[in-house]
Design a protein around this motif. Structure first.
Motif, PDB file in Angstrom:
ATOM      1  N   GLY A  76       0.813  -1.215   0.000  1.00 24.66           N
ATOM      2  CA  GLY A  76       0.000   0.000   0.000  1.00 24.66           C
ATOM      3  C   GLY A  76       0.845   1.262   0.000  1.00 24.66           C
ATOM      4  O   GLY A  76       1.920   1.315   0.622  1.00 24.66           O
ATOM      5  N   SER A  77       0.354   2.296  -0.651  1.00 27.20           N
ATOM      6  CA  SER A  77       1.124   3.532  -0.826  1.00 27.20           C
ATOM      7  C   SER A  77       1.346   4.302   0.463  1.00 27.20           C
ATOM      8  O   SER A  77       2.258   5.132   0.548  1.00 27.20           O
ATOM      9  CB  SER A  77       0.404   4.444  -1.836  1.00 27.20           C
ATOM     10  N   ASN A  78       0.525   4.067   1.484  1.00 27.22           N
ATOM     11  CA  ASN A  78       0.595   4.881   2.697  1.00 27.22           C
ATOM     12  C   ASN A  78       1.422   4.248   3.813  1.00 27.22           C
ATOM     13  O   ASN A  78       1.471   4.797   4.920  1.00 27.22           O
ATOM     14  CB  ASN A  78      -0.825   5.155   3.224  1.00 27.22           C
ATOM     15  N   PHE A  79       2.036   3.109   3.546  1.00 33.39           N
ATOM     16  CA  PHE A  79       2.719   2.383   4.614  1.00 33.39           C
ATOM     17  C   PHE A  79       4.239   2.403   4.426  1.00 33.39           C
ATOM     18  O   PHE A  79       4.758   2.707   3.363  1.00 33.39           O
ATOM     19  CB  PHE A  79       2.200   0.951   4.687  1.00 33.39           C
ATOM     20  N   ARG A  80       4.946   2.044   5.505  1.00 31.08           N
ATOM     21  CA  ARG A  80       6.403   2.146   5.567  1.00 31.08           C
ATOM     22  C   ARG A  80       7.139   1.466   4.409  1.00 31.08           C
ATOM     23  O   ARG A  80       8.045   2.083   3.817  1.00 31.08           O
ATOM     24  CB  ARG A  80       6.906   1.578   6.895  1.00 31.08           C
ATOM     25  N   PRO A  81       6.828   0.193   4.052  1.00 26.43           N
ATOM     26  CA  PRO A  81       7.637  -0.472   3.022  1.00 26.43           C
ATOM     27  C   PRO A  81       7.683   0.285   1.696  1.00 26.43           C
ATOM     28  O   PRO A  81       8.768   0.507   1.144  1.00 26.43           O
ATOM     29  CB  PRO A  81       6.952  -1.842   2.879  1.00 26.43           C
ATOM     30  N   VAL A  82       6.521   0.690   1.179  1.00 23.15           N
ATOM     31  CA  VAL A  82       6.489   1.397  -0.101  1.00 23.15           C
ATOM     32  C   VAL A  82       7.181   2.747   0.009  1.00 23.15           C
ATOM     33  O   VAL A  82       7.964   3.148  -0.862  1.00 23.15           O
ATOM     34  CB  VAL A  82       5.039   1.557  -0.596  1.00 23.15           C
ATOM     35  N   ARG A  83       6.935   3.463   1.094  1.00 23.97           N
ATOM     36  CA  ARG A  83       7.535   4.798   1.247  1.00 23.97           C
ATOM     37  C   ARG A  83       9.050   4.685   1.475  1.00 23.97           C
ATOM     38  O   ARG A  83       9.803   5.594   1.111  1.00 23.97           O
ATOM     39  CB  ARG A  83       6.843   5.556   2.374  1.00 23.97           C
ATOM     40  N   SER A  84       9.492   3.565   2.040  1.00 27.15           N
ATOM     41  CA  SER A  84      10.941   3.385   2.195  1.00 27.15           C
ATOM     42  C   SER A  84      11.599   3.174   0.837  1.00 27.15           C
ATOM     43  O   SER A  84      12.724   3.636   0.616  1.00 27.15           O
ATOM     44  CB  SER A  84      11.227   2.201   3.116  1.00 27.15           C
TER      45      SER A  84
END
Length: 715
Positions: free
Chosen positions: A357-365
């Motif tokens: 998901g775009s709003n969670f840590r893995p993608v944003r990292s």
């Protein structure tokens, strides 16, 4: 028992009727302006042409296997194989036919409002979902009814068991070809188009000047829709069949064996009804939360399924049941096993959304890592893909232990069946993804206002997550389903060995154990463990070769026709489609046959250098090796690929890094994110998903090998 079989069959018919009625509603929606209809027609033409060539190739392989099944096992196995193959192919073709008509209508609906775009895209996904679940239920329950009610065969007879297993094999064979061939096509187009268009030429995604755009949109339909539909059809059918086979083995001499064999069909039947009801609860609220709207339908389906499963189990199982090993199982233990299956489904959905998901840590990292460059993007994406395997694996471990404690191996089977019971709704979420992706492509190519593309991009970003969620769900169920198939293999082997007078090939073997002090068991584990890695490598290289051909073609067109960049010359879209069609058909053959031939080769080799007991032990160990490594390879690829894809979308929407700097389209961070997305594309849409049917095919082939040896036609 008869009434419950009839209800299961009727539920399958209801699912198909729902799909047919909703198709009529879908077709009445506006298909937009002339330019949009022209683009959609080109996508439809390319998708239909590819699937026809793909199915022709698969058909030639299928005919050979059909003839072999007839002579080696018998007419009932041959007919079962034919039913499974035809229905799996039909599910894939129906998914394609719906998606190529829904994409342009979704683009038009999104131009009116986000809510209308969501409703139409989800409706199209629900049509595919109900066709898949309904068709699978009709196939399995219908053939079982014919064999037992009309032909009078005993439900535990070898003819019935072999016929059902062969049906699962037919569905699996079509599935792996469809998943792999479609995946090679779609990712060859996507990767090749991105490398030349977005990276070299600096033009937007889905820009009409890119000769690979039509091929990319065609690929979404033949890979993510047709391939996915065949995949989930196969998972649904194989899991149901595996549970029925296990029931036949565990309750063989009990008076209620027929009822217990019908139980998984009835559970799937009531869940088809709950999925249909749940589909009407998908609505976009005031918060404009697209994922929340989709989850609303899924949650309603889950709650209704709890009640429905409780009711059907208590109707059919009125007292304790006892396995051949003496284990007594209470009806409520079966119900709670089913709840474990629904719990595993919910947990995998939440975990997969977290990692993609775009709003969670893995993608944003991953998006943050893109700021530093291409290498750090790839490193972080690989790290996320590896990390993402832990929680799903732990969830499956808890599910296995909990359901086993409740009702033994049959509890695991009921948990898996209930998990697959809601497949209609899960497929609806999956098919939503490629439809919205295509809608965005059509909006870009048709030159619709930027606010339309903003709406389709919002839908597409959620669609990336729902596709990853569905793949995680399919892979998790594949792991549990394969464990049920493995239990059927060991139980069948034990039964044949205990009755040498009826099955001479299995005489004089002694007790077969999977002891790690036996080198042939270790050999089997290692051989099975290497297969998902080899399969994944072969399919990744196939995508790479297809993409190279697309890159060369798009570069040639840019070089020889400079007017393309100034919109004076129209690209030759058909050339890219033709190149990819030939590449996908050619490249899918060898990897798809790997899980079919490997169990047979291993068995024959060990049999010739040792004895029958070691050959069966090595084969059983191989099945476990495939299940264990296949589960991790598939989850890693699908979640990692989804994270890479959505990290790119986060940057395209305007990403603020930890230093407060904003990065958008065309920035260096965006270019790095495109590189990561290019790596992740074959990860999440080709290799990872295709490992799912591969796991089950190896197990089904092992079961069919036992059936061939038990028949006495060889050996």
């Amino acid at each position: 028992m008869t009434i419950y079989l009839s209800l299961a069959f009727a539920a399958g018919v209801l699912g198909v009727l729902y799909g047919a009625v909703q198709t009529g509603v879908l077709m009445k929606a506006s298909a937009g302006n002339d330019k949009m209809r022209e683009i959609a027609a080109a996508i439809q033409e390319g998708a239909s042409a590819y699937l026809k060539r793909q199915y022709l190739t698969i058909g030639m392989v299928g005919v050979v296997i059909l003839i072999a099944a007839y002579f080696l096992i018998g007419i009932y196995a041959a007919v079962g194989f034919l039913i499974g193959a035809v229905l799996s192919g039909a599910a894939g073709y129906a998914g394609m036919l719906i998606s190529v008509r829904a994409n342009v209508r979704t683009a038009q609906a999104a131009s009116e409002s986000l809510a209308k775009g969501l409703n139409l895209a989800f409706r199209s996904g629900a049509i595919t979902g109900m066709f898949v679940a309904g068709g699978a239920l009709i196939g399995v329950s219908g053939y079982y009814i014919v064999l037992t009610q009309h032909l009078g065969l005993a439900s535990t007879s070898r003819e019935v068991i072999d016929g059902l297993v062969a049906l699962g094999f037919g569905a699996s064979l079509i599935s792996i070809f469809a998943r792999l061939g479609g995946g090679i096509f779609t990712k060859g187009a996507d990767v090749g188009g991105d490398m030349v268009g977005k990276v070299e030429a600096g033009i937007p995604e889905d820009d009409p000047r890119n000769a690979a755009t039509i091929a990319d949109n065609v690929g979404d339909n033949v890979g993510d829709c047709a391939g996915m539909a065949a995949d989930l059809f196969e998972t649904y059918a194989v899991t149901t069949v595996a549970t029925m086979v296990l029931a036949a083995i565990f309750f063989r001499d009990q008076p209620y064996v027929d009822v217990i064999m019908a139980l998984p069909l009835a559970i799937c039947g009531v869940c088809v009804v709950t999925s249909i009801i749940g589909s009407f609860f998908v609505r976009l609220g005031k918060s404009k939360n697209i994922m929340g709207a989709l989850y609303q339908g899924l949650i309603v389906t889950g709650i209704l399924s709890i009640v429905a499963v409780w009711w059907i189990i208590n109707q059919m199982v009125t007292g304790p049941i006892t396995t051949v090993g003496g284990l007594e199982i209470q009806p409520m233990a079966l119900f709670w096993s089913g709840m474990v299956g629904l719990g595993v489904t919910a947990a995998i959905v939440v975990i997969t959304e977290y990692y993609t998901g775009s709003n969670f840590r893995p993608v944003r990292s991953v998006a943050n890592a893109s700021v530093s460059g291409h290498g750090t993007n790839v490193i972080q994406g690989l790290a996320v893909s590896l990390e993402s395997t832990a929680l799903p694996a732990l969830t499956i471990i808890v599910g296995i232990v909990a359901s086993f404690q409740l009702a033994g191996l049959f509890g695991i089977a009921i948990a898996t069946t209930t998990m697959l019971g809601v497949a209609g709704m899960i497929v609806a979420l999956d098919a939503f993804g490629p439809v919205t992706d295509n809608a965005g492509g059509i909006a870009e190519m048709a030159g619709l206002p930027s606010e339309v593309r903003h709406s389709t991009d919002a839908l597409d970003a959620v669609g990336n997550t729902t596709k990853a969620v569905t793949k995680g769900y399919a892979i998790g169920s594949a792991g549990l389903g394969a464990l049920v198939l493995f239990a059927a293999y060991t139980s069948d082997l034990q039964y044949f060995s205990a009755n040498p007078a009826d099955y001479p090939f299995f005489a004089d073997m002694g007790g077969i154990t999977f002891d790690l002090t036996n080198p042939y068991v270790v050999v089997g584990l290692l051989f099975g463990g290497l297969l998902p890695f080899l399969f994944g490598g072969m399919s990744m290289m196939a995508v790479g070769r297809a993409a190279e051909a697309v890159v060369a073609e798009v570069r040639r067109q840019f070089r020889e026709n400079p007017g393309i960049m100034t919109y004076q010359v129209k690209p030759e879209y058909g050339r890219a489609v033709d190149i990819l069609t030939k590449a996908a058909i050619r490249e899918m053959i060898v990897p798809s046959l790997l899980p079919v031939l490997s169990p047979i080769v291993l068995f024959v080799v060990v049999l010739n250098i040792s004895d029958k007991a070691n050959a069966f032990a090595a084969l059983g160990a191989m099945l476990m090796g495939v299940i264990v490594t296949g589960l991790f390879v598939a989850i890693s690829m699908t979640s990692g690929g989804g994270a890479w894809d959505n990290a790119k979308k986060v940057i395209e929407e305007g990403f603020t890094d930890k230093n407060g700097v904003v990065h958008g389209k065309g920035s260096e961070a965006h270019k790095a994110a495109v590189t990561g997305d290019t790596v992740g594309d074959p990860y999440k849409d080709t290799s990872g998903p295709a490992v799912n049917p591969m796991i089950k095919i190896t197990n089904i082939v092992a079961l069919l090998l036992l059936a061939v040896l038990a028949s006495g036609n060889i050996g």
